[in-house]
Design an enzyme around this catalytic site. Structure first.
Site, PDB file in Angstrom:
ATOM      1  N   HIS A 155       5.396  -2.181   1.613  1.00  0.00           N
ATOM      2  CA  HIS A 155       3.965  -1.870   1.516  1.00  0.00           C
ATOM      3  C   HIS A 155       3.413  -2.214   0.131  1.00  0.00           C
ATOM      4  O   HIS A 155       4.124  -2.208  -0.872  1.00  0.00           O
ATOM      5  CB  HIS A 155       3.661  -0.415   1.919  1.00  0.00           C
ATOM      6  CG  HIS A 155       4.032   0.649   0.944  1.00  0.00           C
ATOM      7  ND1 HIS A 155       4.165   1.971   1.306  1.00  0.00           N
ATOM      8  CD2 HIS A 155       4.298   0.623  -0.394  1.00  0.00           C
ATOM      9  CE1 HIS A 155       4.487   2.689   0.250  1.00  0.00           C
ATOM     10  NE2 HIS A 155       4.574   1.893  -0.797  1.00  0.00           N
ATOM     11  N   ASN A 199       9.531  -0.398   2.199  1.00  0.00           N
ATOM     12  CA  ASN A 199       9.202  -1.056   3.473  1.00  0.00           C
ATOM     13  C   ASN A 199       8.266  -2.245   3.263  1.00  0.00           C
ATOM     14  O   ASN A 199       7.711  -2.761   4.227  1.00  0.00           O
ATOM     15  CB  ASN A 199       8.567  -0.031   4.432  1.00  0.00           C
ATOM     16  CG  ASN A 199       7.236   0.509   3.917  1.00  0.00           C
ATOM     17  OD1 ASN A 199       6.768   0.130   2.831  1.00  0.00           O
ATOM     18  ND2 ASN A 199       6.619   1.402   4.676  1.00  0.00           N
ATOM     19  N   GLU A 232       0.702  -0.096   4.947  1.00  0.00           N
ATOM     20  CA  GLU A 232       2.031  -0.043   5.534  1.00  0.00           C
ATOM     21  C   GLU A 232       2.245  -1.273   6.428  1.00  0.00           C
ATOM     22  O   GLU A 232       1.283  -1.966   6.778  1.00  0.00           O
ATOM     23  CB  GLU A 232       2.184   1.246   6.356  1.00  0.00           C
ATOM     24  CG  GLU A 232       1.887   2.539   5.570  1.00  0.00           C
ATOM     25  CD  GLU A 232       2.968   2.904   4.537  1.00  0.00           C
ATOM     26  OE1 GLU A 232       3.773   2.041   4.145  1.00  0.00           O
ATOM     27  OE2 GLU A 232       2.991   4.073   4.104  1.00  0.00           O
ATOM     28  N   ASP A 239      -5.002   3.736  -4.574  1.00  0.00           N
ATOM     29  CA  ASP A 239      -4.998   4.590  -3.393  1.00  0.00           C
ATOM     30  C   ASP A 239      -4.961   6.060  -3.790  1.00  0.00           C
ATOM     31  O   ASP A 239      -4.649   6.401  -4.939  1.00  0.00           O
ATOM     32  CB  ASP A 239      -3.802   4.262  -2.483  1.00  0.00           C
ATOM     33  CG  ASP A 239      -2.501   4.092  -3.270  1.00  0.00           C
ATOM     34  OD1 ASP A 239      -2.378   4.674  -4.364  1.00  0.00           O
ATOM     35  OD2 ASP A 239      -1.615   3.375  -2.786  1.00  0.00           O
TER      36      ASP A 239
HETATM   37  P1  PGA Z   1       7.419   3.625  -6.843  1.00  0.00           P
HETATM   38  O1  PGA Z   1       6.382   3.355  -5.676  1.00  0.00           O
HETATM   39  O2  PGA Z   1       6.861   2.945  -8.072  1.00  0.00           O
HETATM   40  O3  PGA Z   1       7.464   5.098  -7.009  1.00  0.00           O
HETATM   41  O4  PGA Z   1       8.717   3.007  -6.437  1.00  0.00           O
HETATM   42  C1  PGA Z   1       5.924   2.074  -5.444  1.00  0.00           C
HETATM   43  C2  PGA Z   1       5.236   1.968  -4.104  1.00  0.00           C
HETATM   44  O5  PGA Z   1       5.607   2.714  -3.179  1.00  0.00           O
HETATM   45  O6  PGA Z   1       4.330   1.134  -3.958  1.00  0.00           O
END
Ligand code: PGA
Length: 245
Positions: A140, A138, A145, A70
């Site tokens: 995702h 959350n 999301e 993304d």
């Molecule tokens: P993070 O993000 O590795 O910084 O915890 C993971 C995500 O939000 O998919």
């Protein structure tokens, strides 16, 4: 085979050699295998180690092609805060991959034609063979999301408030972006092998929902349980809410 397989490590650092071994196994496959990287703090140590493997040529990745999940809308490769920028900073050899066309960046303009061209480029390489994944607090996956349909392809999306909150330090004193271009849940499910990492207590509820809650768009990561070759690496804190089965 049990999928997803779940492995609880003693410490997050133990994931690094396992993730490197995944890349190594992929690099040994014929053709130009496509690896999908994930950004985020979860993978920082891995990228440092990968950069080292590549720089010292212990890992011959000359036939590998990379992509990622993304990008913030409008964030080109040179823009601080963007995902391609993060990947190239965290693993400088990827800059060379980008320059020679062996790193296929998610089109940050979000235009339908760019998105179609990106999906076609991934398909030309035979699709993503190995997809690394983090998970949001959350639930995702990438920027899918909660509520994102399971059959989604690449699309432009609004970021959830928790996602923006978690990105706030990265962009301070500016506000984090509100929109991103993300691979869809169907895109992710279409990858041949999935390896998801989650570390730290903040991820424990999402990990619980992913593995032991309903398979439902309310927790996008629960989709992993519909994949035949998915692997989850956790540290004890992220695994803390799982009940043994
Ligand atoms: P993070 O993000 O590795 O910084 O915890 C993971 C995500 O939000 O998919």
């Amino acid at each position: 085979m049990n999928s997803p397989s779940v492995r609880i490590l003693n410490h997050a650092a133990e994931a690094v050699p396992l993730l490197l071994a995944e890349v190594e196994a992929l690099a040994a496959r014929p053709g130009t295998p496509l690896v999908g990287f994930a950004t985020g703090g979860t993978f920082t140590a891995f990228f440092r180690a990968l950069a080292d493997e590549l720089a010292t040529k212990r890992l011959d990745a000359s036939r590998l092609v990379a992509t990622h999940l993304d990008e913030y809308l409008g964030f080109g490769p040179e823009r601080f805060g963007g995902m391609v920028h993060e990947l190239c900073e965290g693993c400088p050899p990827l800059r060379d991959w980008l320059a020679r066309g062996a790193f296929l960046p998610v089109p940050n303009d979000g235009q339908p034609a760019s998105i179609r061209a990106h999906e076609a480029a991934l398909a030309r390489h035979g699709g993503v063979q190995l997809q690394f994944l983090g998970i949001g607090r959350n639930g995702h996956l990438a920027f899918n999301e909660p509520g994102t349909p399971f059959d989604s392809g690449f699309h432009v999306t609004q970021l959830a408030e928790t996602t923006r909150h978690d990105a706030r330090a990265r962009f301070a004193p500016d506000e984090p972006p509100t929109q991103a271009v993300t691979s869809g849940l169907a895109t992710i499910l279409g990858a041949r092998r999935l390896v998801l990492c989650a570390f730290g207590a903040a991820k424990a509820p999402a990990v619980k929902a992913m593995l032991q809650g309903p398979i439902d768009p309310a927790c996008p990561a629960s989709l992993l349980r519909r994949h035949g070759d998915a692997h989850v690496l956790l540290d004890p804190a992220a695994a803390a809410e799982l009940t043994r089965r």
